[in-house]
Design a protein around this motif. Structure first.
Motif, PDB file in Angstrom:
ATOM      1  N   ILE A 137       0.837  -1.203   0.000  1.00 51.43           N
ATOM      2  CA  ILE A 137       0.000   0.000   0.000  1.00 51.43           C
ATOM      3  C   ILE A 137       0.872   1.253   0.000  1.00 51.43           C
ATOM      4  CG2 ILE A 137      -2.106  -0.978   0.960  1.00 51.43           C
ATOM      5  CD1 ILE A 137      -1.195  -0.208   3.752  1.00 51.43           C
ATOM      6  N   GLY A 138       0.438   2.243  -0.777  1.00 46.66           N
ATOM      7  CA  GLY A 138       1.221   3.470  -0.909  1.00 46.66           C
ATOM      8  C   GLY A 138       0.400   4.713  -0.669  1.00 46.66           C
ATOM      9  N   PHE A 139       1.034   5.696   0.001  1.00 42.59           N
ATOM     10  CA  PHE A 139       0.384   6.969   0.326  1.00 42.59           C
ATOM     11  C   PHE A 139       1.375   8.107   0.114  1.00 42.59           C
ATOM     12  CE2 PHE A 139      -1.395   3.571   2.879  1.00 42.59           C
ATOM     13  CZ  PHE A 139      -2.760   3.706   2.674  1.00 42.59           C
ATOM     14  N   ARG A 140       0.828   9.350   0.095  1.00 47.22           N
ATOM     15  CA  ARG A 140       1.715  10.513  -0.091  1.00 47.22           C
ATOM     16  C   ARG A 140       2.662  10.656   1.097  1.00 47.22           C
ATOM     17  NH1 ARG A 140      -3.235  12.105  -1.677  1.00 47.22           N
ATOM     18  NH2 ARG A 140      -3.681  13.042   0.354  1.00 47.22           N
ATOM     19  N   SER A 141       2.104  10.570   2.304  1.00 48.26           N
ATOM     20  CA  SER A 141       2.936  10.720   3.503  1.00 48.26           C
ATOM     21  C   SER A 141       2.262  10.023   4.681  1.00 48.26           C
ATOM     22  CB  SER A 141       3.148  12.198   3.819  1.00 48.26           C
ATOM     23  OG  SER A 141       1.922  12.802   4.132  1.00 48.26           O
ATOM     24  N   ALA A 142       2.928  10.016   5.826  1.00 49.06           N
ATOM     25  CA  ALA A 142       2.444   9.308   7.017  1.00 49.06           C
ATOM     26  C   ALA A 142       1.035   9.735   7.433  1.00 49.06           C
ATOM     27  CB  ALA A 142       3.421   9.511   8.170  1.00 49.06           C
ATOM     28  N   ASN A 143       0.725  11.027   7.260  1.00 51.04           N
ATOM     29  CA  ASN A 143      -0.595  11.489   7.730  1.00 51.04           C
ATOM     30  C   ASN A 143      -1.743  11.044   6.833  1.00 51.04           C
ATOM     31  OD1 ASN A 143      -0.294  13.180   5.566  1.00 51.04           O
ATOM     32  ND2 ASN A 143      -0.170  15.072   6.734  1.00 51.04           N
ATOM     33  N   ALA A 144      -1.436  10.389   5.720  1.00 49.91           N
ATOM     34  CA  ALA A 144      -2.490   9.888   4.825  1.00 49.91           C
ATOM     35  C   ALA A 144      -2.671   8.373   4.940  1.00 49.91           C
ATOM     36  CB  ALA A 144      -2.156  10.260   3.378  1.00 49.91           C
ATOM     37  N   VAL A 145      -1.831   7.724   5.739  1.00 46.69           N
ATOM     38  CA  VAL A 145      -1.864   6.258   5.841  1.00 46.69           C
ATOM     39  C   VAL A 145      -3.150   5.770   6.516  1.00 46.69           C
ATOM     40  CG1 VAL A 145      -0.741   4.220   6.862  1.00 46.69           C
ATOM     41  CG2 VAL A 145       0.655   6.037   5.839  1.00 46.69           C
ATOM     42  N   ILE A 146      -3.813   4.819   5.869  1.00 43.01           N
ATOM     43  CA  ILE A 146      -5.033   4.224   6.423  1.00 43.01           C
ATOM     44  C   ILE A 146      -4.978   2.700   6.294  1.00 43.01           C
ATOM     45  CG2 ILE A 146      -6.586   6.206   6.052  1.00 43.01           C
ATOM     46  CD1 ILE A 146      -7.549   4.742   3.442  1.00 43.01           C
ATOM     47  N   LEU A 147      -5.667   2.023   7.191  1.00 43.27           N
ATOM     48  CA  LEU A 147      -5.923   0.575   7.145  1.00 43.27           C
ATOM     49  C   LEU A 147      -4.698  -0.328   7.303  1.00 43.27           C
ATOM     50  CD1 LEU A 147      -8.588   0.567   4.247  1.00 43.27           C
ATOM     51  CD2 LEU A 147      -9.016   0.629   6.694  1.00 43.27           C
ATOM     52  N   ASN A 148      -3.545   0.241   7.567  1.00 44.79           N
ATOM     53  CA  ASN A 148      -2.330  -0.547   7.752  1.00 44.79           C
ATOM     54  C   ASN A 148      -2.535  -1.636   8.809  1.00 44.79           C
ATOM     55  OD1 ASN A 148       0.409  -1.217   7.434  1.00 44.79           O
ATOM     56  ND2 ASN A 148       1.047   0.194   9.028  1.00 44.79           N
ATOM     57  N   ASP A 149      -3.088  -1.258   9.950  1.00 47.70           N
ATOM     58  CA  ASP A 149      -3.311  -2.206  11.047  1.00 47.70           C
ATOM     59  C   ASP A 149      -4.405  -3.217  10.717  1.00 47.70           C
ATOM     60  OD1 ASP A 149      -1.364  -0.931  12.496  1.00 47.70           O
ATOM     61  OD2 ASP A 149      -2.755   0.339  13.615  1.00 47.70           O
ATOM     62  N   ASP A 150      -5.371  -2.818   9.898  1.00 46.59           N
ATOM     63  CA  ASP A 150      -6.452  -3.735   9.506  1.00 46.59           C
ATOM     64  C   ASP A 150      -5.907  -4.903   8.687  1.00 46.59           C
ATOM     65  OD1 ASP A 150      -9.377  -2.127   9.866  1.00 46.59           O
ATOM     66  OD2 ASP A 150      -7.617  -0.861   9.765  1.00 46.59           O
ATOM     67  N   PHE A 151      -4.987  -4.591   7.759  1.00 47.42           N
ATOM     68  CA  PHE A 151      -4.377  -5.653   6.954  1.00 47.42           C
ATOM     69  C   PHE A 151      -3.559  -6.588   7.844  1.00 47.42           C
ATOM     70  CE2 PHE A 151      -4.947  -2.463   3.494  1.00 47.42           C
ATOM     71  CZ  PHE A 151      -5.627  -3.265   2.593  1.00 47.42           C
ATOM     72  N   LYS A 152      -2.810  -6.009   8.768  1.00 45.53           N
ATOM     73  CA  LYS A 152      -1.994  -6.827   9.671  1.00 45.53           C
ATOM     74  C   LYS A 152      -2.876  -7.742  10.524  1.00 45.53           C
ATOM     75  CE  LYS A 152       2.056  -3.843   9.893  1.00 45.53           C
ATOM     76  NZ  LYS A 152       2.778  -2.812  10.649  1.00 45.53           N
ATOM     77  N   ALA A 153      -4.034  -7.208  10.939  1.00 42.97           N
ATOM     78  CA  ALA A 153      -4.976  -8.001  11.742  1.00 42.97           C
ATOM     79  C   ALA A 153      -5.520  -9.196  10.953  1.00 42.97           C
ATOM     80  CB  ALA A 153      -6.121  -7.126  12.231  1.00 42.97           C
ATOM     81  N   CYS A 154      -5.502  -9.106   9.616  1.00 39.18           N
ATOM     82  CA  CYS A 154      -5.953 -10.216   8.758  1.00 39.18           C
ATOM     83  C   CYS A 154      -4.849 -11.253   8.556  1.00 39.18           C
ATOM     84  CB  CYS A 154      -6.368  -9.699   7.381  1.00 39.18           C
ATOM     85  SG  CYS A 154      -7.793  -8.617   7.411  1.00 39.18           S
ATOM     86  N   GLY A 155      -3.652 -10.954   9.076  1.00 42.01           N
ATOM     87  CA  GLY A 155      -2.525 -11.873   8.909  1.00 42.01           C
ATOM     88  C   GLY A 155      -1.732 -11.625   7.639  1.00 42.01           C
ATOM     89  N   ASN A 156      -2.068 -10.553   6.911  1.00 39.94           N
ATOM     90  CA  ASN A 156      -1.355 -10.251   5.660  1.00 39.94           C
ATOM     91  C   ASN A 156       0.066  -9.751   5.923  1.00 39.94           C
ATOM     92  OD1 ASN A 156      -4.386  -8.581   4.605  1.00 39.94           O
ATOM     93  ND2 ASN A 156      -3.889 -10.729   4.362  1.00 39.94           N
ATOM     94  N   ASP A 157       0.948  -9.997   4.962  1.00 42.32           N
ATOM     95  CA  ASP A 157       2.308  -9.462   5.005  1.00 42.32           C
ATOM     96  C   ASP A 157       2.239  -8.076   4.352  1.00 42.32           C
ATOM     97  OD1 ASP A 157       5.038  -9.036   5.016  1.00 42.32           O
ATOM     98  OD2 ASP A 157       5.394 -10.251   3.224  1.00 42.32           O
TER      99      ASP A 157
END
Length: 260
Positions: A137-157
């Motif tokens: 997943i790619g974003f402009r900068s840290a303040n635009a990052v979304i759902l990172n933890d949701d993917f990790k919670a699914c067990g995704n790399d």
């Protein structure tokens, strides 16, 4: 599900969150719609005071709870108005619409690539594969990052990239995708995001001989294929033609899309 089976009605907003600047997360109680919905489809929301509905990708489907989750960015007056709806109020929803992603058996190795607001539809897709999905997943900068933890919670790399390097790796999703493809085999690549990103993803899929499906974002009118607002150039059996993103897509096999 038979293509073209959709519902329309007023459904209650049961949870509302602000994920990042101008990015909202709605959970809508829509039991019958959740039963029909597939990863990669979208819903069409009516906004008070606007003639055209707003198409928004389905982020997550919870059939046991009977809910649909959507994540959207405020981009204009319509989505600004939509963001004002509060928990407990009702939303006029048409859906689920369009053609979703082709899900393989869950033990297959896949890569899901999302850029910006193209990230939400990847969640339901990647959730199916759990640890067998690499999510880039790619974003402009840290303040635009979304759902990172949701993917990790699914067990995704998860491989996170930001243009300015304020979070995750500095660079584009295509660089991370190239690295992942160099490391090993993938059975499918799914992608949603800006046109230039999709073009780069498809080129890499071709280079490494991996099947690929892309979800296209276009402005829409009706959402059901009756108007011609969301036409995009595609090719099938050597013949060029204009497809409707809302009905023929939003997901297309990569080889059918003509990237100008």
């Amino acid at each position: 599900m038979e293509q073209g089976t959709y519902l329309q009605g007023k459904y209650q907003l049961v949870e509302k969150k602000n994920l990042a600047k101008n990015t909202y997360d709605f959970t809508i109680a829509a039991k019958e719609m959740a039963e029909l919905a597939e990863a990669g489809q979208f819903v069409h929301l009516r906004v008070e005071g606007f003639m055209l509905r707003r198409p928004i990708s389905i982020c997550e489907i919870d059939r046991s709870a009977g809910t649909l989750r959507i994540v959207f960015e405020v981009r204009g007056e319509g989505t600004k108005q939509l963001a004002k709806i509060n928990e407990g109020e009702f939303v006029d929803v048409l859906g689920p619409l369009g053609r979703g992603f082709t899900l393989l058996p869950a033990n297959q190795s896949v890569i899901a690539v999302g850029g910006g607001i193209g990230v939400p539809p990847m969640l339901e897709t990647a959730k199916h594969y759990q640890k067998n999905a690499t999510v880039i997943i790619g974003f402009r900068s840290a303040n635009a990052v979304i759902l990172n933890d949701d993917f990790k919670a699914c067990g995704n790399d998860v491989m996170l990239c930001t243009d300015d390097g304020t979070m995750g790796a500095k660079g584009f999703v295509t660089q991370a995708l190239h690295k992942r493809l160099m490391e090993g085999h993938a059975d499918m690549i799914y992608a949603c995001g800006p046109h230039a990103m999709l073009k780069g993803v498809v080129e890499l899929a071709n280079e490494f001989g991996v099947p690929c499906e892309v979800s296209l974002e276009e402005r829409m009118g009706c959402g059901v294929g009756a108007c011609l607002v969301c036409a995009c150039k595609t090719v099938k059996n050597g013949e060029e033609y204009y497809a409707h993103v809302c009905k023929d897509g939003p997901v297309f096999p990569a080889e059918e899309v003509i990237f100008e």
